[in-house]
Design an enzyme around this catalytic site. Structure first.
Site: not given
Ligand code: MIC
Ligand code: SF4
Length: 640
Positions: A63-64, A118, A378, A530, A532
């Site tokens: 999805d990313h 995630d 975010r 995140s 990550r």
């Molecule tokens: C995000 O919203 O920052 C992400 C991308 O979904 C991350 C995961 C990632 O960095 O792959 C998260 O929230 O953990």
């Molecule tokens: Fe995707 Fe992270 Fe954004 Fe949710 S917050 S839509 S999991 S990138």
């Protein structure tokens, strides 16, 4: 006298005492991964030598990374599909939707535990489950059947009373909580929602609230499983998954917060932090350049139907670009069938695919100095891809009203009917691939898939220079930015490390190479945001050996330990001021022992005390040079 969190944790507790602050281990029933963290998680899982996953249900989502500008993302998708097939993981194909939305629709079950790579995994708390975000390696361990270790959180009761007024939504409730608790107020806590106000909230609305509990730094958030849960599950064709779950009437909580929903006004979180919350009316009239609707926070069928009802028959303001990304294929098909998709397109919306999209900087970056209103979770600096842009977080209703007006405004005075839950959801699982679990499956690794980097055991002493000194609330987006240019390298740690800290200190990477790595010095709540693990793996690759911070966000601290980087805490926060860039700091790692403070000497001629707060297990991981090394060492011993 038990809270709901305690009941679910007690049913899953394998070791430890359910007392706030104590280490516990819990059994994990379900896991989820997404493509940006999943490739590393599955490489780590493969390295553990298991024949198949040992959970009740594990799902791998794509999805990313769906902008396929070059071969990298498509390589990752192919690896994820084949590794899932081989090891017994359901594969949610690109186009099927955002992990948390699809998980809610098709897999979440009251009373279960879910671990996801995630940070927004707690979205599933809307279904009355304990759902926790973690680094990929922790999720790989859960898939291998190992318990998940955590510190027993405090349990905060958020009591919701009265009904939400017209034009005010679930997003406004969680923005209110953020304004009360701040982005670090939830660290070490579970938020458990109760009160008559929740009877008015559907499971998707509850999921918006649980989703953004991640922005509080909370371990997770949780709603009871009640008649609304039964209704949602029944309409998803999953009535059999329902069980009723609630806290005891005399449950004792560590803290209680009360929110009067009837008194809530539409709210907005201002740049660059989700807790900089103001009433919309205070900023009313702010000129808006872009409106982005979607993300795992606000992309359910009812969220987007509300947007369609507000936009119906109108055209968006000539100076606004409106983009909509859908939570799932189910949401998109249902909007298409009921005609709401047509209302959105007719109003001028630019329709994107059912993925994270702009939320993770995959396209739709705003103009220079632009104002972008987003229904996301975010608004960290740089995350949209435009450093000079200001991102404001709002509800879908506020976003839609503002898209028409061209300025920030609420939907309170717009006459529209708030959507009810549909009679039935459209069930179509054709984009979920059932695994064969056949050992003969060929796992395909294109050139973008690089092995997990090796790390030596902890050195006897760390004597090295300070590579960067940062302030409070540094996010993992600061440490390891995402976006269309960088995200495709999530499976290639060497390459992605070139971008480590690039948005706030472009010299960081070269400096680490020049000096052979060293220390990071940080303020409060280091590594928020995140899950990550790349924000730990890239520094690990650049030979960062330890961090000294005033405090940490939970997931990042764990990722540092899993990567073999020592997370230390200043005993006296004032010592932070005495340390400068490139100071040489020395630590005798032989002295690392449970509950013992450590002394660091600065070659400038002073020393100071730090704490590590590590459990015996965490110290074992650090000594081995990371969790994967520890597991491999243990496996070798058993084989010998
Ligand atoms: C995000 O919203 O920052 C992400 C991308 O979904 C991350 C995961 C990632 O960095 O792959 C998260 O929230 O953990
Ligand atoms: Fe995707 Fe992270 Fe954004 Fe949710 S917050 S839509 S999991 S990138």
């Amino acid at each position: 006298m038990k809270t709901l969190a305690e009941k679910i944790l007690a049913a899953h507790c394998i070791a430890g005492e359910l007392k706030a602050g104590m280490p516990i281990e819990i059994k994990i029933d379900q896991t989820l991964t997404q493509d940006a963290t999943g490739t590393m998680a599955y490489l780590q899982f493969e390295a553990m030598g298991c024949e198949r996953v040992k959970t009740e249900c594990s799902v791998s989502y794509v999805d990313h990374n769906t902008l396929q500008n070059d071969f990298e993302n498509a390589d990752d998708h192919q690896y994820l599909r084949t590794v899932a097939d081989r090891y017994g993981i359901l594969f949610s194909r690109p186009g099927n939707g955002i992990c948390h939305q699809v998980q809610l629709e098709r897999f979440d079950k009251p009373g279960k535990t879910l671990l996801g790579s995630d940070s927004h995994t707690p979205t599933a708390g809307a279904m009355g489950m304990i759902a926790i975000g973690a680094g990929g390696l922790d999720v790989a361990c859960a898939m291998a059947g190992m318990p998940f270790s955590l510190t027993m959180p405090k349990i905060v009761n958020v009591r919701l009373i009265h009904r939400l007024p017209h034009g005010v939504g679930a997003k406004d409730i969680i923005l209110k909580v953020l304004s009360l608790m701040s982005v670090k107020g939830g660290v070490g806590k579970i938020l458990e929602y109760t009160g008559e106000g929740l009877l008015d909230l559907s499971v998707p609305e509850r999921s918006t609230i649980c989703n953004m509990g991640a922005e509080l730094g909370a371990t997770t958030s949780l709603f009871p499983s009640d008649e609304n849960t039964r209704e949602f599950l029944t309409k998803q064709g999953r009535a059999a998954d329902f069980i009723e779950l609630k806290p005891d009437a005399d449950a004792v909580y560590d803290e209680v917060i009360e929110i009067d929903c009837a008194a809530l006004k539409p709210l907005v979180a201002c740049p660059h932090s989700p807790d900089l919350v103001k009433p919309v009316e205070e900023l009313a009239g702010l000129k808006v350049d872009q409106v982005a609707i979607g993300s795992c926070t606000n992309s359910s069928f009812t969220d987007l139907l509300e947007v369609a009802r507000i936009l119906k028959g109108k055209t968006i303001h000539p100076e606004v670009s409106l983009v909509i990304s859908f939570g799932s294929k189910q949401v998109l098909r249902m909007l298409s069938r009921c005609g709401a998709l047509d209302d959105l397109i007719a109003a001028g919306a630019r329709v994107l695919e059912a993925t994270c999209g702009p939320c993770i900087g995959m396209g739709q970056s705003p103009q220079s100095n632009g104002v972008s209103l987003r229904t996301f979770n975010r608004n960290f600096y740089g995350r949209s891809g435009t450093l000079s842009a200001g991102i404001y977080l709002v509800s879908p209703a506020t976003a839609a009203a503002s898209a028409i007006a061209g300025v920030l405004c609420s939907a309170e005075t717009i006459d529209y009917a708030k959507p009810e839950m549909p009679d039935a959801y459209l069930i179509d699982d054709t984009m979920l691939i059932q695994p064969s679990c056949d050992p003969a499956v060929e796992i395909k690794r294109g050139p973008n898939i690089k092995p997990y980097p090796a790390k030596a055991p902890l050195a006897e002493t760390i004597e090295a220079q300070v590579m960067i000194k940062v302030g409070d609330n540094i996010t993992t987006d600061h440490i390891m930015p995402a976006g269309a240019k960088i995200l495709p390298y999530r499976s290639n740690i060497e390459k992605i490390s070139e971008f480590c800290y690039s948005q706030i200190d472009p010299q960081f990477h070269d400096r680490c190479l020049q000096y052979g790595g060293g220390w990071i010095i940080a303020g409060e709540n280091y590594g928020q945001g995140s899950s990550r693990e790349h924000a730990a793996l890239a520094p690990m690759y650049l030979k960062i050996q330890a961090v000294i911070a005033k405090s940490y966000a939970r997931i990042h601290r764990q990722n540092l330990i899993n990567a073999g980087i020592v997370p230390l805490v200043f005993e006296r926060p004032d010592d932070y001021e005495r340390i400068a860039m490139l100071d040489t700091l020395a630590l005798d790692c032989g002295k690392l022992a449970e509950g013992q403070p450590l002394t660091i000497t600065d070659a400038k001629g002073f020393s100071f005390t730090v704490q590590h707060h590590c459990t015996a297990r965490e110290l074992e991981i650090l000594r081995a040079g990371g969790l994967l090394n520890l597991i491999k060492n243990k496996n070798q011993k058993t084989e010998a």
